[in-house]
Design an enzyme around this catalytic site. Sequence first.
Site, PDB file in Angstrom:
ATOM      1  N   ARG A 231      29.919  -6.857   8.954  1.00 24.19           N
ATOM      2  CA  ARG A 231      29.339  -6.786  10.296  1.00 24.19           C
ATOM      3  C   ARG A 231      30.368  -7.255  11.315  1.00 24.19           C
ATOM      4  NH1 ARG A 231      24.400  -6.872  12.768  1.00 24.19           N
ATOM      5  NH2 ARG A 231      23.251  -7.003  10.805  1.00 24.19           N
TER       6      ARG A 231
ATOM      7  N   ARG B 162      20.786  -6.576   2.832  1.00 24.86           N
ATOM      8  CA  ARG B 162      19.914  -7.501   3.564  1.00 24.86           C
ATOM      9  C   ARG B 162      20.053  -7.451   5.083  1.00 24.86           C
ATOM     10  NH1 ARG B 162      20.644 -12.998  -0.076  1.00 24.86           N
ATOM     11  NH2 ARG B 162      20.181 -12.057  -2.091  1.00 24.86           N
TER      12      ARG B 162
ATOM     13  N   GLU C 203      26.062 -14.909   8.242  1.00 25.41           N
ATOM     14  CA  GLU C 203      26.894 -15.225   9.413  1.00 25.41           C
ATOM     15  C   GLU C 203      26.067 -15.348  10.687  1.00 25.41           C
ATOM     16  OE1 GLU C 203      30.975 -13.847  11.741  1.00 25.41           O
ATOM     17  OE2 GLU C 203      30.508 -13.046   9.752  1.00 25.41           O
TER      18      GLU C 203
ATOM     19  N   ASN D 196      25.296  -7.883   2.274  1.00 27.99           N
ATOM     20  CA  ASN D 196      25.079  -7.470   3.654  1.00 27.99           C
ATOM     21  C   ASN D 196      24.497  -6.065   3.735  1.00 27.99           C
ATOM     22  OD1 ASN D 196      26.100  -9.351   5.983  1.00 27.99           O
ATOM     23  ND2 ASN D 196      27.428  -9.723   4.244  1.00 27.99           N
TER      24      ASN D 196
END
Length: 301
Positions: free
Chosen positions: A56, A133, A96, A130
């Site tokens: 991301r 989720r 994060e 990532n």
Amino acid sequence: MAKATKKQALGRGLSALLKDPENDIQSVSDKNADQVIGNVVELDIQSIEVNPFQPRSNFNDEALTELASSIRELGIIQPITVRKLDFNKFQLVSGERRFRASKLVGLETIPAYIRIANDQESLEMALVENIQRQDLDPIEIALSYQRLIDEIEITQEKLSDRVGKKRSTITNYLRLLKLDPIIQTGMRDGFISMGHGRALINIDKKKEQIAIYEKVVSDGLSVRDTEKLVKSLKEPQGSDSEKKKDTKAAPEYVTNGLKAIKDHLAAKVDITTSSNGKGKIVIPFHSEEEFKRIKKILTGD
């Protein structure tokens, strides 16, 4: 309430264990590793660094502020996951957004699950977790798939098993990376959807891609309208009678069997026929890996 307090106190106790130089845990076989690995530990937020493998790259400021407000009121509900790098030094694997929001609030510690992993394992964990989720945009997902394929040397078939997605779904995401960067940015910023992008991929020339993209955005075209526009540009120029002749040239057995071939290969397939009953099947491919995949399906090796 007493149970939550006990769990939090345990996390702080494990945190103290990690700060003891005589108990520096470097592998799962080290003393006291079983007390730390897989458990929730309160870590100093300053001891954690951002994961360079994080797929991301876009974080919505408003959503981050809302999360920070929630954390201020309720605390961290779901711990982050980190891997141990060195003595009292950790690196994010996932979480994060929670990490960034906690720093905004000014938290000094954050609950975390600790793992011990090498760089390749960390990369795979970060990307897979990532993808599964987080609400990544289509381009971030495509880049994550591509990184897994390139850096971990995993095939699309194995990647399909790893992330729980159909291989054709992974292929569709990867094809988005062939779009002009301007269009990719537009998709990441929400100006167009993945459906728009999949339609635009069928335009080979980047200048034409961008021209259609600009029309889609300015006119607010739907995915269906975009598909129709792309189809009209790709249809061969000629008289109506020639087009009708081409349409009639494809026997019913060809048109009925075309979908089955496409579904079996999970690829675009073009079929042309002539009035004498002859024809040809064209299967385009976009990379060496896709060619090998199609070859394997056709030949069995």
